[in-house]
Write a protein that holds these residues in place. Structure first.
Motif, PDB file in Angstrom:
ATOM      1  N   PRO A 149       0.823  -1.209   0.000  1.00 51.03           N
ATOM      2  CA  PRO A 149       0.000   0.000   0.000  1.00 51.03           C
ATOM      3  C   PRO A 149       0.864   1.269   0.000  1.00 51.03           C
ATOM      4  O   PRO A 149       2.093   1.197   0.114  1.00 51.03           O
ATOM      5  CB  PRO A 149      -0.779  -0.118   1.302  1.00 51.03           C
ATOM      6  CG  PRO A 149       0.055  -0.972   2.170  1.00 51.03           C
ATOM      7  CD  PRO A 149       0.750  -1.923   1.278  1.00 51.03           C
ATOM      8  N   ASP A 163      -0.305   4.059   1.921  1.00 50.77           N
ATOM      9  CA  ASP A 163      -0.965   4.908   2.934  1.00 50.77           C
ATOM     10  C   ASP A 163       0.024   5.806   3.682  1.00 50.77           C
ATOM     11  O   ASP A 163      -0.289   6.953   4.015  1.00 50.77           O
ATOM     12  CB  ASP A 163      -1.731   4.038   3.926  1.00 50.77           C
ATOM     13  CG  ASP A 163      -0.851   2.958   4.554  1.00 50.77           C
ATOM     14  OD1 ASP A 163      -0.074   2.327   3.808  1.00 50.77           O
ATOM     15  OD2 ASP A 163      -0.901   2.773   5.780  1.00 50.77           O
ATOM     16  N   PRO A 181       9.103   2.655   9.076  1.00 54.28           N
ATOM     17  CA  PRO A 181      10.188   3.320   8.337  1.00 54.28           C
ATOM     18  C   PRO A 181      10.208   2.864   6.875  1.00 54.28           C
ATOM     19  O   PRO A 181      11.124   2.182   6.418  1.00 54.28           O
ATOM     20  CB  PRO A 181      11.453   2.898   9.083  1.00 54.28           C
ATOM     21  CG  PRO A 181      11.104   1.647   9.778  1.00 54.28           C
ATOM     22  CD  PRO A 181       9.636   1.714  10.083  1.00 54.28           C
ATOM     23  N   VAL A 229      10.826   2.926   3.081  1.00 54.63           N
ATOM     24  CA  VAL A 229      11.830   3.552   2.218  1.00 54.63           C
ATOM     25  C   VAL A 229      11.154   4.528   1.256  1.00 54.63           C
ATOM     26  O   VAL A 229      11.504   5.706   1.192  1.00 54.63           O
ATOM     27  CB  VAL A 229      12.610   2.475   1.443  1.00 54.63           C
ATOM     28  CG1 VAL A 229      13.529   3.098   0.396  1.00 54.63           C
ATOM     29  CG2 VAL A 229      13.406   1.597   2.398  1.00 54.63           C
ATOM     30  N   THR A 274      15.765  -7.251   3.662  1.00 55.15           N
ATOM     31  CA  THR A 274      14.779  -8.181   3.099  1.00 55.15           C
ATOM     32  C   THR A 274      15.148  -8.546   1.662  1.00 55.15           C
ATOM     33  O   THR A 274      14.869  -9.673   1.211  1.00 55.15           O
ATOM     34  CB  THR A 274      13.355  -7.582   3.147  1.00 55.15           C
ATOM     35  OG1 THR A 274      12.460  -8.428   2.456  1.00 55.15           O
ATOM     36  CG2 THR A 274      13.294  -6.189   2.540  1.00 55.15           C
ATOM     37  N   GLU A 303       4.825  -9.158   3.593  1.00 55.53           N
ATOM     38  CA  GLU A 303       3.933 -10.209   4.121  1.00 55.53           C
ATOM     39  C   GLU A 303       3.987 -11.512   3.330  1.00 55.53           C
ATOM     40  O   GLU A 303       3.500 -12.520   3.780  1.00 55.53           O
ATOM     41  CB  GLU A 303       2.488  -9.695   4.186  1.00 55.53           C
ATOM     42  CG  GLU A 303       1.797  -9.429   2.856  1.00 55.53           C
ATOM     43  CD  GLU A 303       1.662  -7.950   2.566  1.00 55.53           C
ATOM     44  OE1 GLU A 303       2.566  -7.206   3.000  1.00 55.53           O
ATOM     45  OE2 GLU A 303       0.687  -7.551   1.917  1.00 55.53           O
ATOM     46  N   ARG A 344       6.966 -12.940   1.216  1.00 52.97           N
ATOM     47  CA  ARG A 344       8.223 -12.956   0.460  1.00 52.97           C
ATOM     48  C   ARG A 344       8.899 -14.333   0.541  1.00 52.97           C
ATOM     49  O   ARG A 344      10.114 -14.443   0.637  1.00 52.97           O
ATOM     50  CB  ARG A 344       9.167 -11.839   0.933  1.00 52.97           C
ATOM     51  CG  ARG A 344      10.213 -11.564  -0.125  1.00 52.97           C
ATOM     52  CD  ARG A 344      11.049 -10.359   0.144  1.00 52.97           C
ATOM     53  NE  ARG A 344      11.645  -9.917  -1.108  1.00 52.97           N
ATOM     54  CZ  ARG A 344      12.321  -8.780  -1.284  1.00 52.97           C
ATOM     55  NH1 ARG A 344      12.488  -7.977  -0.258  1.00 52.97           N
ATOM     56  NH2 ARG A 344      12.804  -8.454  -2.458  1.00 52.97           N
ATOM     57  N   LEU A 383      11.627 -10.447  -8.397  1.00 54.11           N
ATOM     58  CA  LEU A 383      13.037 -10.170  -8.707  1.00 54.11           C
ATOM     59  C   LEU A 383      14.029 -10.947  -7.853  1.00 54.11           C
ATOM     60  O   LEU A 383      14.888 -11.679  -8.348  1.00 54.11           O
ATOM     61  CB  LEU A 383      13.267  -8.659  -8.543  1.00 54.11           C
ATOM     62  CG  LEU A 383      14.684  -8.140  -8.474  1.00 54.11           C
ATOM     63  CD1 LEU A 383      15.467  -8.546  -9.698  1.00 54.11           C
ATOM     64  CD2 LEU A 383      14.678  -6.622  -8.327  1.00 54.11           C
TER      65      LEU A 383
HETATM   66  C1  EPZ Z   1      11.857  -0.292  -1.262  1.00 56.15           C
HETATM   67  O1  EPZ Z   1      10.517  -0.628  -1.576  1.00 56.15           O
HETATM   68  C2  EPZ Z   1      12.698  -1.073  -2.253  1.00 56.15           C
HETATM   69  N1  EPZ Z   1      12.363  -0.653  -3.619  1.00 56.15           N
HETATM   70  C3  EPZ Z   1      12.436  -2.567  -2.088  1.00 56.15           C
HETATM   71  O2  EPZ Z   1      13.284  -3.254  -3.000  1.00 56.15           O
HETATM   72  C4  EPZ Z   1      12.809  -2.966  -0.664  1.00 56.15           C
HETATM   73  O3  EPZ Z   1      12.529  -4.335  -0.474  1.00 56.15           O
HETATM   74  C5  EPZ Z   1      11.982  -2.128   0.316  1.00 56.15           C
HETATM   75  O4  EPZ Z   1      12.212  -0.715   0.066  1.00 56.15           O
HETATM   76  C6  EPZ Z   1      12.353  -2.417   1.767  1.00 56.15           C
HETATM   77  O5  EPZ Z   1      13.713  -2.191   1.955  1.00 56.15           O
HETATM   78  C7  EPZ Z   1      12.843   0.527  -4.077  1.00 56.15           C
HETATM   79  O6  EPZ Z   1      13.539   1.251  -3.378  1.00 56.15           O
HETATM   80  C8  EPZ Z   1      12.493   0.878  -5.487  1.00 56.15           C
HETATM   81  P1  EPZ Z   1       8.766   0.043   1.898  1.00 56.15           P
HETATM   82  P2  EPZ Z   1       9.303   0.182  -0.872  1.00 56.15           P
HETATM   83  O7  EPZ Z   1       7.868   1.185   1.645  1.00 56.15           O
HETATM   84  O8  EPZ Z   1       9.686   1.595  -0.688  1.00 56.15           O
HETATM   85  C9  EPZ Z   1       4.754  -1.342   3.902  1.00 56.15           C
HETATM   86  C10 EPZ Z   1      13.845  -4.844  -4.621  1.00 56.15           C
HETATM   87  O9  EPZ Z   1      13.824  -6.083  -4.680  1.00 56.15           O
HETATM   88  N2  EPZ Z   1       4.227  -0.036   3.485  1.00 56.15           N
HETATM   89  O10 EPZ Z   1       9.966   0.233   2.770  1.00 56.15           O
HETATM   90  O11 EPZ Z   1       8.081  -0.119  -1.634  1.00 56.15           O
HETATM   91  C11 EPZ Z   1       4.991  -2.247   2.704  1.00 56.15           C
HETATM   92  O12 EPZ Z   1       3.791  -2.902   2.333  1.00 56.15           O
HETATM   93  C12 EPZ Z   1      12.684  -4.086  -3.999  1.00 56.15           C
HETATM   94  O13 EPZ Z   1      14.789  -4.127  -5.060  1.00 56.15           O
HETATM   95  C13 EPZ Z   1       2.954   0.339   3.914  1.00 56.15           C
HETATM   96  O14 EPZ Z   1       2.287  -0.398   4.626  1.00 56.15           O
HETATM   97  O15 EPZ Z   1       9.262  -0.567   0.519  1.00 56.15           O
HETATM   98  C14 EPZ Z   1       6.039  -3.206   3.199  1.00 56.15           C
HETATM   99  O16 EPZ Z   1       5.418  -4.264   3.910  1.00 56.15           O
HETATM  100  C15 EPZ Z   1      11.631  -5.038  -3.460  1.00 56.15           C
HETATM  101  N3  EPZ Z   1       2.472   1.540   3.529  1.00 56.15           N
HETATM  102  C16 EPZ Z   1       6.862  -2.342   4.167  1.00 56.15           C
HETATM  103  O17 EPZ Z   1       6.064  -1.194   4.469  1.00 56.15           O
HETATM  104  C17 EPZ Z   1       3.186   2.406   2.746  1.00 56.15           C
HETATM  105  O18 EPZ Z   1       2.699   3.516   2.440  1.00 56.15           O
HETATM  106  C18 EPZ Z   1       8.178  -1.865   3.584  1.00 56.15           C
HETATM  107  O19 EPZ Z   1       7.868  -1.186   2.422  1.00 56.15           O
HETATM  108  C19 EPZ Z   1       4.469   2.007   2.331  1.00 56.15           C
HETATM  109  C20 EPZ Z   1       4.973   0.781   2.704  1.00 56.15           C
END
Ligand code: EPZ
Length: 419
Positions: free
Chosen positions: A124, A126, A163, A165, A305, A330, A332, A371
């Protein structure tokens, strides 16, 4: 149908240089929307995900292209920005959603398709939306689009529930051109966040604390174009090190940033690999046998991760039982069933994979779901007896690995790449 045919059982030997970071390139290219004029961004990996974000920039009215003279450089000419991002591109790659902050900061209006989930989770946005709202944006969801509006973004205090990214990057980019000061608390600390902040500061932004959990941003009126080189890819580097370890080989990985690799290197050593860090790079030498270790993925600087599937392959051959717990996404563990087809002994219990090491893996036909699962299957194939036929229908692997086949064959692997 894209297929890789890996003939396993050969120890990898030699040296290989990592490419630029995919996860730094994508937000930095999105941030180019905020820099009027011509910017030059270097050390960009040749990946389909980068091609996608370049196409998004073009659809938004910018001119963006890989430089003819330098294969890993993207030039961006930014003289106009439309506020609507194309549906088919944003839903193709979640990271395209990164453009929402820059467009909103520049135009006061952004209409971005809600990114779909993917194999590893619902993913998401959010937290992104909550952050933009805290900076004075009105954000609505309409017919599958996120529509964000504001007369002028104003500085504010943003607490991220997780936190994230991407959310950290979205809020940091928007805050850079907001009126007044912002504080982002519980920010993600990944090296790619710091790289984005350095890029923006080079362009005239005022961002402090990137790389820590509290980021302070003093908004400025305008930014200027820059010539910038992005950081190396710590996940590609980790994947190549595991390739050396899982095949019983000796591989020198050059060009990685040691400071980004702590958790991965600690775990590789615990697995029994010898790691030597020197001026030339990181040398991994496999020793007899692989130790079973427990791993828990966490936000940086915890174990990444994005390295979890690769270690699941390595630990499938360990002496003993390992437990890998995935706390970031959730779903992977899509690679687990494919590894079991190769003879791995893995049991899933909630967010944990219980891996009982086996003496050998055997080549089998397997399928790529995402990936890093694809990377894990290549690694397992390199170690397995016989041929592993890796079916990568959606071309996941080339989304995140620049010339991975030639890099591995350069180390002695036997891989045939069938388009
Ligand atoms: C970044 O994704 C990376 N992608 C991912 O790499 C990486 O696995 C991830 O960070 C965690 O380190 C890029 O930077 C392009 P998150 P991102 O927001 O930003 C939840 C790869 O293989 N979440 O840190 O999408 C989310 O569902 C990719 O290179 C919310 O709930 O990851 C997840 O469970 C895969 N609400 C967790 O947080 C939100 O608004 C971490 O997601 C945003 C995220």
């Amino acid at each position: 149908m894209h297929k890789l045919i890996v003939s396993g059982g050969r120890p990898l030997e030699g040296e290989v240089t990592v490419s630029g970071s995919k996860n730094a390139a994508l937000p930095i290219l999105a941030a180019a929307i905020m820099l009027p004029g011509r910017s030059v961004i270097r050390n960009i990996p040749n990946l389909s995900d980068v091609t996608t974000i370049v196409r998004v920039l073009r659809a938004l009215g910018l001119r963006a292209e890989y430089s003819q003279s330098s294969p890993n450089t993207v030039n961006v000419w930014n003289f106009q920005v439309r506020h609507v991002a194309p549906y088919e591109l944003v839903t193709k790659m979640r990271a395209s959603f990164f453009v929402i902050g820059p467009i909103l900061a520049v135009k006061g209006l952004a209409k971005i398709p809600l990114p779909g989930g993917c194999a590893i989770g619902s993913r998401p946005v959010d937290i992104h939306i909550k952050g933009l709202t805290a900076l004075g944006a009105d954000v609505e969801l309409e017919h599958g689009f996120v529509i964000a509006k504001t007369k002028k973004l104003r500085g504010g205090k943003v607490y991220l529930d997780f936190p994230s990214v991407g959310a950290t990057e979205t809020v940091m980019m928007a805050a850079a051109l907001a009126e007044g000061d912002s504080i982002i608390e519980n920010a993600a600390r990944e090296p790619e966040i710091l790289d984005l902040a350095n890029f923006l500061n080079r362009a005239g932004a005022k961002i402090e604390g990137a790389g820590t959990e509290v980021i302070k941003v003093s908004g400025v009126n305008t930014l200027m174009p820059v010539d910038y080189k992005i950081i190396p890819d710590r996940i590609e580097a980790g994947t190549l090190l595991v390739a050396g370890a899982i095949t019983g080989g000796k591989v020198l990985v050059k060009g990685a940033e040691l400071g980004h690799m702590e958790a991965t290197l600690v775990k590789l050593k615990e697995c029994g690999a010898e790691i030597e860090c020197g001026p030339d790079g990181i040398l991994v030498t496999a020793r007899r046998g692989i130790n079973a270790v427990d791993i828990k993925t966490l936000p940086y600087p915890g174990f990444p991760t994005d390295m979890q599937p690769q270690f699941a392959s390595l630990l499938s051959l360990a002496n003993g039982t390992s437990v890998i717990t995935e706390t970031v996404f959730e779903n992977r563990f899509m690679h687990v069933n494919e590894l079991k087809r190769m003879g791995a002994n893995i049991r899933l219990e909630g967010q944990s994979a219980i891996i009982t090491g086996v003496p050998k893996l055997s080549g089998a036909p397997v399928r790529v779901s995402d990936l890093r699962a694809g990377a894990a299957l290549i690694l397992a194939g390199l170690a397995a007896e016989g041929e592993t036929i890796i079916e990568d229908r959606d071309h996941h692997i080339r989304r995140g690995y620049d010339k991975i086949t030639s890099k591995l064959t350069g180390l002695g692997a036997e891989i045939k790449d069938h388009q």
